[in-house]
Design a protein around this motif. Structure first.
Motif, mmCIF file in Angstrom:
data_model
loop_
_atom_site.group_PDB
_atom_site.id
_atom_site.type_symbol
_atom_site.label_atom_id
_atom_site.label_comp_id
_atom_site.label_asym_id
_atom_site.label_seq_id
_atom_site.Cartn_x
_atom_site.Cartn_y
_atom_site.Cartn_z
ATOM 1 N N LEU A 1 11.266 5.321 -13.919
ATOM 2 C CA LEU A 1 12.545 4.481 -13.449
ATOM 3 C C LEU A 1 12.514 4.556 -11.873
ATOM 4 N N VAL A 2 11.817 5.390 -11.332
ATOM 5 C CA VAL A 2 11.634 5.442 -9.873
ATOM 6 C C VAL A 2 10.627 4.227 -9.608
ATOM 7 N N VAL B 1 5.920 2.618 -20.843
ATOM 8 C CA VAL B 1 5.835 3.853 -20.667
ATOM 9 C C VAL B 1 7.179 4.816 -21.061
ATOM 10 N N ILE B 2 8.352 4.178 -20.823
ATOM 11 C CA ILE B 2 9.577 5.035 -20.874
ATOM 12 C C ILE B 2 9.721 4.860 -22.432
ATOM 13 N N ALA B 3 9.514 3.538 -23.283
ATOM 14 C CA ALA B 3 9.467 3.444 -24.526
ATOM 15 C C ALA B 3 8.539 4.480 -25.415
ATOM 16 N N MET C 1 0.881 -1.112 0.089
ATOM 17 C CA MET C 1 -0.002 -0.069 -0.102
ATOM 18 C C MET C 1 0.795 1.269 0.080
ATOM 19 N N THR C 2 1.970 1.390 0.725
ATOM 20 C CA THR C 2 2.755 2.245 0.714
ATOM 21 C C THR C 2 3.512 2.656 -0.397
ATOM 22 N N VAL C 3 3.982 1.578 -1.188
ATOM 23 C CA VAL C 3 4.592 1.544 -2.588
ATOM 24 C C VAL C 3 3.630 2.279 -3.600
ATOM 25 N N ALA C 4 2.321 1.780 -3.557
ATOM 26 C CA ALA C 4 1.177 2.180 -4.459
ATOM 27 C C ALA C 4 0.992 3.600 -4.215
ATOM 28 N N THR C 5 0.953 4.160 -3.042
ATOM 29 C CA THR C 5 0.603 5.405 -2.695
ATOM 30 C C THR C 5 1.669 6.348 -3.135
ATOM 31 N N VAL C 6 2.968 6.014 -3.074
ATOM 32 C CA VAL C 6 4.103 6.863 -3.505
ATOM 33 C C VAL C 6 3.954 6.894 -5.077
ATOM 34 N N LEU C 7 3.783 5.782 -5.757
ATOM 35 C CA LEU C 7 3.556 5.867 -7.118
ATOM 36 C C LEU C 7 2.479 6.592 -7.705
ATOM 37 N N VAL C 8 1.479 6.634 -7.112
ATOM 38 C CA VAL C 8 0.298 7.401 -7.455
ATOM 39 C C VAL C 8 0.658 8.954 -7.393
ATOM 40 N N ALA C 9 1.262 9.199 -6.203
ATOM 41 C CA ALA C 9 1.507 10.787 -6.106
ATOM 42 C C ALA C 9 2.310 11.181 -7.150
ATOM 43 N N LEU C 10 3.551 10.290 -7.561
ATOM 44 C CA LEU C 10 4.528 10.577 -8.587
ATOM 45 C C LEU C 10 3.842 10.573 -10.095
ATOM 46 N N LYS C 11 3.086 9.696 -10.238
ATOM 47 C CA LYS C 11 2.579 9.548 -11.456
ATOM 48 C C LYS C 11 1.267 10.834 -11.793
ATOM 49 N N THR D 1 8.891 -1.121 -7.503
ATOM 50 C CA THR D 1 8.508 -2.274 -7.893
ATOM 51 C C THR D 1 9.411 -3.540 -7.865
ATOM 52 N N VAL D 2 10.708 -3.552 -8.097
ATOM 53 C CA VAL D 2 11.521 -4.589 -8.055
ATOM 54 C C VAL D 2 11.691 -4.978 -6.603
ATOM 55 N N GLY D 3 11.734 -3.820 -5.766
ATOM 56 C CA GLY D 3 11.928 -4.315 -4.194
ATOM 57 C C GLY D 3 10.561 -4.856 -3.642
ATOM 58 N N LEU D 4 9.337 -4.525 -4.249
ATOM 59 C CA LEU D 4 7.985 -4.988 -3.781
ATOM 60 C C LEU D 4 8.007 -6.374 -4.237
ATOM 61 N N LEU D 5 8.289 -7.004 -5.374
ATOM 62 C CA LEU D 5 8.001 -8.064 -5.937
ATOM 63 C C LEU D 5 8.885 -9.067 -5.188
#
Length: 295
Positions: free
Chosen positions: A106-107, A148-150, A1-11, A112-116
């Protein structure tokens, strides 16, 4: 949930800066990840409740329900991505500030790598179907962020017109494929699908090691959350007293439970030669299938 919250704010910030369909799709996916993670949390929490008067088999199917909610949320995100991609393609809109979008992606990949890695550890310990569905979703996030990067590089840097909405369509298709796969195991649990054949055979082989038991039939198995359930009928010497037969079955259940962790067994005793029904599915002797003759 923490990871998703950070990603939502960034995106949210990155979508505002770039106007990218691919980034918006990634934002929608992360927002739904947050809701899905909340659903998973409550599903796993409820599934861990012990059996009670109204739920004698426990609450394990709450995990499957949580997984199905996640699949439906993925479906909502697919629709949003497709709508935005179609509009962007029709209007010929281009992305802006691609470097900022690439940095956010990239962030997102690093988090996501850490979460997986953490989810894989939890899956080895628990086998949770809800966590497995969440894990599948975040695996797709890795490819989504790379897409997205591509898209940002092709559309915003290389100037390839229409690259961003095309990647939006591809991302939607990938999410749909992941949702279809993730739904399978949850539906199997909700529909009480039988164990995989190798697991059923393992149980039959273990029971076959007890010479006092014969004609294992009416074997029924299912999975609920992290608990496996198996029930079957077994033939025993009709001259045994109730107490003697009970003692044998208690010992068998105790020893089998030691070899089959997280499994609840229900064994019904029939006197040798007794037929319950003419239903061939019920009367099928599992020992015969093992090549043990009529035992």
């Amino acid at each position: 949930m923490t990871v998703a919250t950070v990603l939502v704010a960034l995106k949210i910030w990155a979508s505002w800066r770039t106007g990218s369909s691919a980034m918006l799709g990634s934002l929608a996916d992360s927002a739904l990840d947050l809701v899905a993670s909340l659903t998973t949390f409550f599903g796993v929490w409820i599934a861990a409740f012990p059996a009670d008067r109204d739920h004698r088999f426990g609450h394990g199917k709450a995990e499957a329900v949580a997984a199905m909610v996640q699949v439906m949320l993925i479906g909502v995100s697919i629709v949003l991505i497709l709508l935005h991609s179609v509009r962007q393609l029709n209007e010929g809109a281009r992305v802006a500030a691609p470097a900022e979008g690439i940095a956010v992606s990239l962030v997102a990949i690093a988090l996501t790598v850490g979460l997986l890695a953490w989810q894989r550890y939890v899956l080895r310990r628990t086998g949770s179907v809800a966590i497995r569905t969440d894990h599948v979703h975040y695996q797709s996030d890795m490819l989504l962020n790379l897409a997205v990067i591509a898209a940002l590089v092709l559309d915003g840097v290389a100037g390839v017109v229409g690259a961003d909405p095309v990647f939006g369509f591809l991302i939607a298709g990938w999410l749909g494929y992941g949702a279809f796969r993730a739904a399978g195991e949850a539906v199997d649990q909700l529909m009480d699908r039988e164990w995989p054949e190798e697991r059923r055979q393992r149980l039959v082989e273990l029971v076959a090691t007890y010479p006092e038991l014969s004609n294992l039939h009416d074997l029924r198995t299912r999975i609920s959350g992290t608990t496996n359930f198996a029930q079957f009928h077994i033939d025993m010497d009709p001259h045994l007293t109730v107490a003697e037969a009970h003692d044998v079955i208690e010992r068998v259940e105790r020893e089998l439970s030691g070899q089959l962790p997280d499994t609840e067994l229900f064994i019904h005793i029939d006197p040798l030669g007794y037929k319950d029904t003419q239903n061939p599915l019920v009367e099928e002797n599992e020992f015969t299938r093992l090549g043990r003759g009529a035992r």
